[in-house]
Design a protein around this motif. Sequence first.
Motif, PDB file in Angstrom:
ATOM      1  N   MET A  52      28.986  29.425  59.115  1.00 52.71           N
ATOM      2  CA  MET A  52      28.055  29.056  60.098  1.00 52.71           C
ATOM      3  C   MET A  52      27.778  30.504  60.415  1.00 52.71           C
ATOM      4  SD  MET A  52      31.409  27.572  62.067  1.00 52.71           S
ATOM      5  CE  MET A  52      30.512  27.715  63.286  1.00 52.71           C
ATOM      6  N   LEU A  53      27.247  31.492  59.733  1.00 52.56           N
ATOM      7  CA  LEU A  53      27.229  33.062  61.511  1.00 52.56           C
ATOM      8  C   LEU A  53      26.355  33.675  59.456  1.00 52.56           C
ATOM      9  CD1 LEU A  53      29.690  34.864  61.335  1.00 52.56           C
ATOM     10  CD2 LEU A  53      28.757  33.916  63.208  1.00 52.56           C
ATOM     11  N   GLY A  54      25.747  32.440  58.135  1.00 52.69           N
ATOM     12  CA  GLY A  54      24.840  33.032  57.578  1.00 52.69           C
ATOM     13  C   GLY A  54      25.309  34.152  56.795  1.00 52.69           C
ATOM     14  N   VAL A  55      26.612  34.198  56.355  1.00 51.62           N
ATOM     15  CA  VAL A  55      26.813  35.557  55.305  1.00 51.62           C
ATOM     16  C   VAL A  55      27.551  35.052  55.358  1.00 51.62           C
ATOM     17  CG1 VAL A  55      26.851  37.059  57.655  1.00 51.62           C
ATOM     18  CG2 VAL A  55      29.119  35.911  57.597  1.00 51.62           C
ATOM     19  N   SER A  56      27.595  35.748  53.418  1.00 58.07           N
ATOM     20  CA  SER A  56      28.916  35.586  52.465  1.00 58.07           C
ATOM     21  C   SER A  56      30.498  35.392  52.746  1.00 58.07           C
ATOM     22  CB  SER A  56      28.973  36.404  51.739  1.00 58.07           C
ATOM     23  OG  SER A  56      29.544  37.370  51.740  1.00 58.07           O
ATOM     24  N   THR A  57      31.175  34.598  51.940  1.00 57.60           N
ATOM     25  CA  THR A  57      32.330  34.597  52.638  1.00 57.60           C
ATOM     26  C   THR A  57      33.937  35.814  51.924  1.00 57.60           C
ATOM     27  OG1 THR A  57      32.839  32.178  51.884  1.00 57.60           O
ATOM     28  CG2 THR A  57      34.619  33.263  51.264  1.00 57.60           C
TER      29      THR A  57
END
Length: 127
Positions: free
Chosen positions: A79-84
């Motif tokens: 959702m945030l456009g970052v990695s887990t």
Amino acid sequence: MSSTRKASKTSRRSSRKPVGQRLVQSMREIVDALESGRPLEEQLTVRSVEINDPGTYNARQIRSLRAKLGASQAVFAKMLGVSTVLVQHWEQGLTVPRPIARRLLDEVSRDPATFAGRAFRRVRASA
């Protein structure tokens, strides 16, 4: 497009000076304004804005925000456009979100349900 409309667009373009000439003219106006010694605010449009710093988020706050969304770390990251891995590091307190991520977290915090509604796409389950 009608022929009248085409003609007016063409005549408008031909009556304008080329971009290079307009830029040179604008630069001369700026030089004249600076050399006049008068305050620029009296001669040009000057706008000032204040930009608030993004909020700060610690590990607990990030976990809490993710919980409000009912999202796993992987879904929250997507959702945030970052990695887990980055979300895991935030939640473990190993790293803190950078300012651009904090701006997005501010938006999520403002209204988690609306953010989730925009971020999730409903998919039908197969039987």
